[in-house]
Design a protein around this motif. Sequence first.
Motif, PDB file in Angstrom:
ATOM      1  N   ASP A  97       0.850  -1.195   0.000  1.00  0.00           N
ATOM      2  CA  ASP A  97       0.000   0.000   0.000  1.00  0.00           C
ATOM      3  C   ASP A  97       0.887   1.246   0.000  1.00  0.00           C
ATOM      4  N   PRO A  98       0.303   2.423  -0.218  1.00  0.00           N
ATOM      5  CA  PRO A  98       1.102   3.660  -0.272  1.00  0.00           C
ATOM      6  C   PRO A  98       1.824   3.983   1.028  1.00  0.00           C
ATOM      7  N   ALA A  99       1.228   3.613   2.158  1.00  0.00           N
ATOM      8  CA  ALA A  99       1.901   3.897   3.433  1.00  0.00           C
ATOM      9  C   ALA A  99       3.236   3.182   3.510  1.00  0.00           C
ATOM     10  N   ARG A 157       5.751   4.845   0.833  1.00  0.00           N
ATOM     11  CA  ARG A 157       6.138   6.259   0.888  1.00  0.00           C
ATOM     12  C   ARG A 157       7.628   6.459   1.132  1.00  0.00           C
ATOM     13  N   TRP A 200       9.457   5.670  -2.112  1.00  0.00           N
ATOM     14  CA  TRP A 200       8.855   6.159  -3.354  1.00  0.00           C
ATOM     15  C   TRP A 200       9.806   7.056  -4.137  1.00  0.00           C
ATOM     16  N   ALA A 223      -5.558   4.325  -4.214  1.00  0.00           N
ATOM     17  CA  ALA A 223      -4.938   4.553  -2.907  1.00  0.00           C
ATOM     18  C   ALA A 223      -3.714   5.450  -3.035  1.00  0.00           C
ATOM     19  N   CYS A 224      -2.917   5.263  -4.083  1.00  0.00           N
ATOM     20  CA  CYS A 224      -1.735   6.113  -4.292  1.00  0.00           C
ATOM     21  C   CYS A 224      -2.146   7.551  -4.562  1.00  0.00           C
ATOM     22  N   ARG A 233      -4.909   9.039  -3.479  1.00  0.00           N
ATOM     23  CA  ARG A 233      -5.400   9.620  -2.220  1.00  0.00           C
ATOM     24  C   ARG A 233      -4.255   9.928  -1.260  1.00  0.00           C
ATOM     25  N   ALA A 234      -3.175   9.169  -1.346  1.00  0.00           N
ATOM     26  CA  ALA A 234      -2.040   9.372  -0.443  1.00  0.00           C
ATOM     27  C   ALA A 234      -1.205  10.587  -0.816  1.00  0.00           C
ATOM     28  N   ALA A 235      -1.470  11.173  -1.994  1.00  0.00           N
ATOM     29  CA  ALA A 235      -0.736  12.373  -2.438  1.00  0.00           C
ATOM     30  C   ALA A 235       0.769  12.154  -2.410  1.00  0.00           C
ATOM     31  N   LEU A 236       1.199  11.031  -2.942  1.00  0.00           N
ATOM     32  CA  LEU A 236       2.630  10.760  -3.041  1.00  0.00           C
ATOM     33  C   LEU A 236       3.280  11.788  -3.966  1.00  0.00           C
TER      34      LEU A 236
END
Length: 364
Positions: A44-46, A49, A52, A67-68, A70-73
Amino acid sequence: MPVLAPPAIAEPPLPLVVTADQELLDDLLRLAGSSGAAVEVAADPAAARVRWAGAPLVVVGVDALDACARAALPHRARVVVVARDCAGGPVAEAAWRRAESVRAEHVVLLPDAEPWLADRLADPATDTGARGRVVVVLGGRGGCGASVLATGLAVTGLKQRRATLLVDADPLGGGVDLVLGWEERDGLRWPQLAEANGRVHPPALVAALPSQGSLAVLSFDRDSDGEVPAAAMAAALDAGRRGRDLVVVDVPRYLDEAARFALTAADRAYLLVPGDLRGCAAAAQVAARARPYCPQLSAVVRGPIPGRIGAAEVAEVLGLPLAGVARTEPQLTRALERGEAPAGTGRGPLAQLCRRLLAETFAS
Protein backbone atom coordinates in the motif's frame (compact mmCIF):
# COMPACT_ATOMS: atom_id res chain seq x y z
CA MET A 1 44.73 1.65 19.46
CA PRO A 2 41.13 0.90 18.63
CA VAL A 3 40.44 -0.87 15.38
CA LEU A 4 38.12 1.13 13.14
CA ALA A 5 35.41 -0.79 11.38
CA PRO A 6 35.25 -0.20 7.62
CA PRO A 7 32.62 2.32 6.64
CA ALA A 8 29.27 0.87 5.67
CA ILE A 9 28.57 0.96 1.95
CA ALA A 10 24.99 1.82 1.15
CA GLU A 11 23.26 -0.57 -1.18
CA PRO A 12 21.79 1.08 -4.28
CA PRO A 13 17.99 1.46 -4.13
CA LEU A 14 15.91 -1.21 -5.81
CA PRO A 15 12.87 -0.90 -8.08
CA LEU A 16 9.68 -0.59 -6.04
CA VAL A 17 6.55 -2.64 -6.71
CA VAL A 18 3.30 -1.34 -5.19
CA THR A 19 0.38 -3.80 -5.31
CA ALA A 20 -1.83 -5.89 -3.06
CA ASP A 21 -2.97 -8.08 -5.96
CA GLN A 22 -1.27 -11.40 -5.23
CA GLU A 23 -1.63 -12.77 -8.78
CA LEU A 24 -0.16 -9.59 -10.26
CA LEU A 25 2.63 -9.61 -7.68
CA ASP A 26 3.45 -13.22 -8.56
CA ASP A 27 3.76 -12.21 -12.22
CA LEU A 28 6.00 -9.25 -11.39
CA LEU A 29 8.25 -11.28 -9.11
CA ARG A 30 8.55 -13.92 -11.84
CA LEU A 31 9.56 -11.24 -14.36
CA ALA A 32 12.07 -9.75 -11.94
CA GLY A 33 13.56 -13.17 -11.32
CA SER A 34 13.82 -13.94 -15.04
CA SER A 35 15.72 -10.69 -15.60
CA GLY A 36 18.01 -11.18 -12.59
CA ALA A 37 16.56 -8.14 -10.84
CA ALA A 38 15.75 -7.68 -7.16
CA VAL A 39 12.77 -5.53 -6.18
CA GLU A 40 11.19 -4.14 -3.04
CA VAL A 41 7.47 -4.72 -2.51
CA ALA A 42 4.92 -2.51 -0.78
CA ALA A 43 1.30 -3.56 -0.42
CA ASP A 44 0.00 0.00 0.00
CA PRO A 45 1.10 3.66 -0.27
CA ALA A 46 1.90 3.90 3.43
CA ALA A 47 4.50 1.19 3.07
CA ALA A 48 5.70 2.64 -0.23
CA ARG A 49 6.14 6.26 0.89
CA VAL A 50 9.61 5.94 2.41
CA ARG A 51 10.99 4.31 -0.77
CA TRP A 52 8.85 6.16 -3.35
CA ALA A 53 11.16 9.06 -4.21
CA GLY A 54 14.45 7.17 -4.14
CA ALA A 55 13.55 4.07 -6.15
CA PRO A 56 15.02 4.04 -9.67
CA LEU A 57 11.70 2.69 -11.00
CA VAL A 58 8.22 2.39 -9.48
CA VAL A 59 5.78 -0.23 -10.76
CA VAL A 60 2.21 0.36 -9.55
CA GLY A 61 -0.49 -2.27 -9.89
CA VAL A 62 -3.79 -0.95 -11.19
CA ASP A 63 -5.35 -2.12 -7.92
CA ALA A 64 -3.24 0.44 -5.99
CA LEU A 65 -3.86 3.49 -8.20
CA ASP A 66 -6.72 5.02 -6.23
CA ALA A 67 -4.94 4.55 -2.91
CA CYS A 68 -1.73 6.11 -4.29
CA ALA A 69 -3.70 9.09 -5.60
CA ARG A 70 -5.40 9.62 -2.22
CA ALA A 71 -2.04 9.37 -0.44
CA ALA A 72 -0.74 12.37 -2.44
CA LEU A 73 2.63 10.76 -3.04
CA PRO A 74 5.16 13.19 -4.57
CA HIS A 75 5.34 13.42 -8.35
CA ARG A 76 8.32 11.61 -9.82
CA ALA A 77 9.65 10.22 -13.10
CA ARG A 78 9.79 6.55 -14.15
CA VAL A 79 6.42 5.34 -12.89
CA VAL A 80 4.87 2.39 -14.74
CA VAL A 81 1.28 1.20 -14.18
CA VAL A 82 0.69 -2.52 -14.71
CA ALA A 83 -2.51 -4.50 -15.18
CA ARG A 84 -3.22 -8.09 -16.08
CA ASP A 85 -5.22 -8.34 -19.31
CA CYS A 86 -6.93 -11.66 -18.51
CA ALA A 87 -10.21 -9.86 -17.84
CA GLY A 88 -10.18 -8.06 -21.18
CA GLY A 89 -11.24 -4.55 -22.08
CA PRO A 90 -12.64 -3.16 -18.79
CA VAL A 91 -9.38 -3.79 -16.91
CA ALA A 92 -7.36 -2.22 -19.71
CA GLU A 93 -9.61 0.86 -19.90
CA ALA A 94 -9.44 1.35 -16.12
CA ALA A 95 -5.65 1.27 -16.20
CA TRP A 96 -5.39 3.82 -19.01
CA ARG A 97 -7.94 6.21 -17.57
CA ARG A 98 -6.58 6.26 -14.02
CA ALA A 99 -2.84 6.30 -14.72
CA GLU A 100 -2.70 10.10 -14.72
CA SER A 101 -3.35 10.07 -10.96
CA VAL A 102 0.25 8.97 -10.38
CA ARG A 103 1.70 10.76 -13.45
CA ALA A 104 2.62 7.41 -14.99
CA GLU A 105 4.90 7.50 -18.01
CA HIS A 106 3.73 4.09 -19.23
CA VAL A 107 0.74 1.81 -18.81
CA VAL A 108 1.41 -1.82 -19.70
CA LEU A 109 -0.75 -4.92 -19.88
CA LEU A 110 0.52 -8.37 -19.04
CA PRO A 111 1.30 -10.75 -20.63
CA ASP A 112 1.87 -8.72 -23.85
CA ALA A 113 4.33 -6.29 -22.25
CA GLU A 114 6.27 -8.85 -20.21
CA PRO A 115 9.48 -8.66 -22.32
CA TRP A 116 9.53 -4.87 -22.13
CA LEU A 117 8.85 -4.78 -18.40
CA ALA A 118 11.48 -7.44 -17.70
CA ASP A 119 14.04 -5.27 -19.49
CA ARG A 120 13.01 -2.23 -17.45
CA LEU A 121 13.31 -4.11 -14.17
CA ALA A 122 16.77 -5.31 -15.20
CA ASP A 123 17.86 -1.78 -16.14
CA PRO A 124 15.55 0.50 -14.11
CA ALA A 125 17.42 3.77 -14.65
CA THR A 126 17.19 3.73 -18.44
CA ASP A 127 15.43 7.10 -18.53
CA THR A 128 18.05 8.90 -16.44
CA GLY A 129 19.26 12.18 -17.90
CA ALA A 130 18.02 13.98 -20.99
CA ARG A 131 14.77 12.71 -22.40
CA GLY A 132 13.39 13.27 -25.85
CA ARG A 133 9.97 14.88 -26.16
CA VAL A 134 7.15 12.77 -27.56
CA VAL A 135 4.53 14.38 -29.81
CA VAL A 136 1.53 12.37 -31.04
CA VAL A 137 -0.55 13.34 -34.08
CA LEU A 138 -3.91 11.82 -34.95
CA GLY A 139 -6.52 12.68 -37.52
CA GLY A 140 -10.10 13.56 -36.73
CA ARG A 141 -11.15 11.93 -39.97
CA GLY A 142 -9.53 9.73 -42.57
CA GLY A 143 -7.53 11.59 -45.20
CA CYS A 144 -7.40 14.88 -43.30
CA GLY A 145 -3.60 15.12 -43.48
CA ALA A 146 -2.40 13.85 -40.09
CA SER A 147 0.54 12.02 -41.68
CA VAL A 148 1.58 15.19 -43.49
CA LEU A 149 1.44 17.18 -40.23
CA ALA A 150 3.43 14.50 -38.38
CA THR A 151 6.05 14.41 -41.13
CA GLY A 152 6.17 18.21 -41.19
CA LEU A 153 6.87 18.27 -37.45
CA ALA A 154 9.68 15.73 -37.86
CA VAL A 155 11.23 17.62 -40.79
CA THR A 156 10.99 20.89 -38.84
CA GLY A 157 12.67 19.23 -35.87
CA LEU A 158 15.48 18.14 -38.16
CA LYS A 159 15.86 21.68 -39.53
CA GLN A 160 16.15 22.90 -35.92
CA ARG A 161 19.06 20.45 -35.46
CA ARG A 162 17.08 18.17 -33.20
CA ALA A 163 17.78 14.45 -33.56
CA THR A 164 14.34 13.15 -34.50
CA LEU A 165 12.51 9.84 -34.73
CA LEU A 166 9.33 9.73 -36.84
CA VAL A 167 7.09 6.77 -35.98
CA ASP A 168 4.27 5.65 -38.28
CA ALA A 169 1.81 3.67 -36.12
CA ASP A 170 -1.19 3.82 -38.48
CA PRO A 171 -1.29 0.67 -40.65
CA LEU A 172 -4.09 2.18 -42.77
CA GLY A 173 -2.53 5.60 -43.19
CA GLY A 174 -0.55 5.07 -46.39
CA GLY A 175 2.87 5.49 -44.79
CA VAL A 176 5.03 8.41 -43.65
CA ASP A 177 7.86 6.86 -45.63
CA LEU A 178 5.82 7.59 -48.78
CA VAL A 179 5.31 11.19 -47.64
CA LEU A 180 9.10 11.51 -47.36
CA GLY A 181 9.78 9.49 -50.51
CA TRP A 182 11.72 6.90 -48.45
CA GLU A 183 9.73 3.77 -49.34
CA GLU A 184 12.74 2.20 -51.11
CA ARG A 185 15.25 2.83 -48.35
CA ASP A 186 16.68 -0.15 -46.51
CA GLY A 187 16.18 -0.51 -42.79
CA LEU A 188 14.10 -1.96 -39.99
CA ARG A 189 10.29 -1.84 -40.28
CA TRP A 190 7.52 -2.68 -37.81
CA PRO A 191 7.20 -6.37 -38.75
CA GLN A 192 10.85 -7.05 -37.92
CA LEU A 193 10.60 -5.16 -34.63
CA ALA A 194 7.40 -7.02 -33.71
CA GLU A 195 9.11 -10.36 -34.41
CA ALA A 196 11.83 -9.34 -31.96
CA ASN A 197 9.04 -9.06 -29.34
CA GLY A 198 10.29 -5.63 -28.34
CA ARG A 199 13.64 -6.91 -27.02
CA VAL A 200 15.87 -4.57 -29.00
CA HIS A 201 18.69 -2.47 -27.57
CA PRO A 202 17.54 1.15 -28.12
CA PRO A 203 20.69 2.50 -29.81
CA ALA A 204 20.75 -0.54 -32.08
CA LEU A 205 17.08 -0.03 -32.93
CA VAL A 206 17.55 3.58 -34.04
CA ALA A 207 20.73 2.72 -35.96
CA ALA A 208 18.84 0.02 -37.89
CA LEU A 209 16.07 2.34 -39.13
CA PRO A 210 15.94 4.12 -42.51
CA SER A 211 17.54 7.48 -41.88
CA GLN A 212 19.02 10.62 -43.34
CA GLY A 213 21.20 12.80 -41.18
CA SER A 214 19.65 12.84 -37.72
CA LEU A 215 16.14 11.91 -38.90
CA ALA A 216 15.16 8.23 -38.53
CA VAL A 217 11.83 6.70 -39.55
CA LEU A 218 10.00 3.62 -38.26
CA SER A 219 7.19 2.63 -40.62
CA PHE A 220 5.39 -0.34 -42.13
CA ASP A 221 6.54 -2.23 -45.15
CA ARG A 222 4.22 -2.46 -48.13
CA ASP A 223 3.06 -5.97 -47.15
CA SER A 224 2.08 -5.07 -43.59
CA ASP A 225 -1.54 -5.64 -42.65
CA GLY A 226 -1.45 -5.89 -38.85
CA GLU A 227 -1.45 -3.53 -35.89
CA VAL A 228 1.62 -2.53 -33.93
CA PRO A 229 2.10 -4.67 -30.77
CA ALA A 230 2.17 -2.62 -27.58
CA ALA A 231 5.56 -4.08 -26.61
CA ALA A 232 7.04 -2.99 -29.94
CA MET A 233 5.65 0.53 -29.48
CA ALA A 234 7.14 0.60 -25.98
CA ALA A 235 10.55 -0.37 -27.38
CA ALA A 236 10.32 2.31 -30.07
CA LEU A 237 9.36 5.05 -27.62
CA ASP A 238 12.10 4.03 -25.21
CA ALA A 239 14.62 4.17 -28.02
CA GLY A 240 13.37 7.58 -29.09
CA ARG A 241 13.29 9.12 -25.64
CA ARG A 242 16.76 7.82 -24.80
CA GLY A 243 18.48 8.62 -28.09
CA ARG A 244 16.54 11.43 -29.81
CA ASP A 245 15.54 14.97 -28.96
CA LEU A 246 12.12 14.58 -30.56
CA VAL A 247 9.82 11.63 -31.25
CA VAL A 248 6.79 12.23 -33.50
CA VAL A 249 4.17 9.46 -33.63
CA ASP A 250 1.41 9.26 -36.23
CA VAL A 251 -1.34 7.11 -34.63
CA PRO A 252 -4.62 5.74 -36.01
CA ARG A 253 -7.83 7.41 -34.97
CA TYR A 254 -9.39 4.10 -33.87
CA LEU A 255 -6.84 3.94 -31.00
CA ASP A 256 -5.47 0.44 -30.72
CA GLU A 257 -3.38 -0.50 -27.68
CA ALA A 258 -0.15 0.83 -29.19
CA ALA A 259 -1.83 4.18 -29.92
CA ARG A 260 -3.09 4.42 -26.36
CA PHE A 261 0.42 3.63 -25.11
CA ALA A 262 1.82 6.46 -27.25
CA LEU A 263 -0.84 8.92 -26.05
CA THR A 264 -0.10 8.13 -22.41
CA ALA A 265 3.63 8.71 -23.02
CA ALA A 266 3.11 11.92 -25.03
CA ASP A 267 4.27 15.33 -23.87
CA ARG A 268 1.90 16.84 -26.44
CA ALA A 269 -0.78 15.42 -28.72
CA TYR A 270 -2.50 17.16 -31.62
CA LEU A 271 -5.83 16.20 -33.16
CA LEU A 272 -6.08 17.48 -36.73
CA VAL A 273 -9.69 18.55 -37.29
CA PRO A 274 -11.24 19.29 -40.71
CA GLY A 275 -13.25 22.49 -40.47
CA ASP A 276 -16.41 21.14 -42.14
CA LEU A 277 -19.44 19.83 -40.26
CA ARG A 278 -18.85 16.12 -40.95
CA GLY A 279 -15.18 16.45 -40.09
CA CYS A 280 -16.01 18.08 -36.76
CA ALA A 281 -18.54 15.37 -35.94
CA ALA A 282 -16.01 12.63 -36.65
CA ALA A 283 -13.27 14.46 -34.73
CA ALA A 284 -15.55 14.81 -31.69
CA GLN A 285 -15.70 11.02 -31.41
CA VAL A 286 -11.92 10.70 -31.72
CA ALA A 287 -11.39 13.44 -29.11
CA ALA A 288 -13.71 11.72 -26.65
CA ARG A 289 -11.73 8.48 -26.97
CA ALA A 290 -8.26 10.07 -26.89
CA ARG A 291 -8.64 12.67 -24.15
CA PRO A 292 -8.65 10.23 -21.19
CA TYR A 293 -5.22 8.95 -22.23
CA CYS A 294 -3.61 12.34 -22.84
CA PRO A 295 -4.71 15.46 -20.96
CA GLN A 296 -2.26 17.43 -23.15
CA LEU A 297 -4.45 16.85 -26.25
CA SER A 298 -5.07 19.98 -28.34
CA ALA A 299 -6.84 20.71 -31.61
CA VAL A 300 -5.27 21.85 -34.86
CA VAL A 301 -8.08 23.00 -37.17
CA ARG A 302 -7.55 22.56 -40.89
CA GLY A 303 -8.94 25.25 -43.16
CA PRO A 304 -10.82 26.41 -45.06
CA ILE A 305 -13.70 26.58 -42.59
CA PRO A 306 -17.08 27.10 -44.31
CA GLY A 307 -19.58 29.53 -42.87
CA ARG A 308 -18.92 31.98 -40.09
CA ILE A 309 -17.64 29.59 -37.45
CA GLY A 310 -14.02 30.14 -36.45
CA ALA A 311 -11.24 27.76 -35.46
CA ALA A 312 -11.63 28.68 -31.78
CA GLU A 313 -15.30 27.74 -31.90
CA VAL A 314 -14.46 24.39 -33.53
CA ALA A 315 -11.99 23.60 -30.74
CA GLU A 316 -14.48 24.71 -28.11
CA VAL A 317 -17.13 22.34 -29.49
CA LEU A 318 -14.60 19.51 -29.17
CA GLY A 319 -13.72 20.53 -25.62
CA LEU A 320 -10.05 20.99 -26.56
CA PRO A 321 -7.67 23.95 -26.45
CA LEU A 322 -6.79 25.34 -29.88
CA ALA A 323 -3.13 24.78 -30.74
CA GLY A 324 -3.16 26.26 -34.24
CA VAL A 325 -4.70 26.40 -37.70
CA ALA A 326 -3.44 24.43 -40.70
CA ARG A 327 -4.14 26.89 -43.50
CA THR A 328 -4.75 26.01 -47.11
CA GLU A 329 -1.48 25.55 -48.99
CA PRO A 330 -2.00 24.60 -52.66
CA GLN A 331 1.72 24.41 -53.35
CA LEU A 332 2.07 21.75 -50.64
CA THR A 333 0.09 19.21 -52.68
CA ARG A 334 2.26 19.85 -55.72
CA ALA A 335 5.42 19.54 -53.62
CA LEU A 336 4.29 16.20 -52.22
CA GLU A 337 3.60 14.92 -55.72
CA ARG A 338 7.17 15.84 -56.63
CA GLY A 339 8.46 13.84 -53.67
CA GLU A 340 9.43 16.88 -51.62
CA ALA A 341 9.16 16.61 -47.85
CA PRO A 342 6.44 18.72 -46.19
CA ALA A 343 7.84 21.83 -44.49
CA GLY A 344 11.19 20.99 -46.10
CA THR A 345 11.79 24.52 -47.38
CA GLY A 346 10.99 26.06 -44.00
CA ARG A 347 8.50 28.39 -45.71
CA GLY A 348 4.74 28.43 -45.91
CA PRO A 349 1.84 27.95 -43.46
CA LEU A 350 2.70 24.33 -42.57
CA ALA A 351 6.30 25.14 -41.69
CA GLN A 352 5.16 28.10 -39.57
CA LEU A 353 2.61 25.94 -37.78
CA CYS A 354 5.18 23.21 -37.09
CA ARG A 355 7.67 25.69 -35.65
CA ARG A 356 4.99 27.05 -33.33
CA LEU A 357 3.90 23.59 -32.16
CA LEU A 358 7.48 22.52 -31.47
CA ALA A 359 8.19 25.74 -29.59
CA GLU A 360 5.19 24.91 -27.39
CA THR A 361 6.40 21.34 -26.91
CA PHE A 362 9.94 22.24 -25.86
CA ALA A 363 8.84 25.17 -23.70
CA SER A 364 6.82 22.91 -21.39
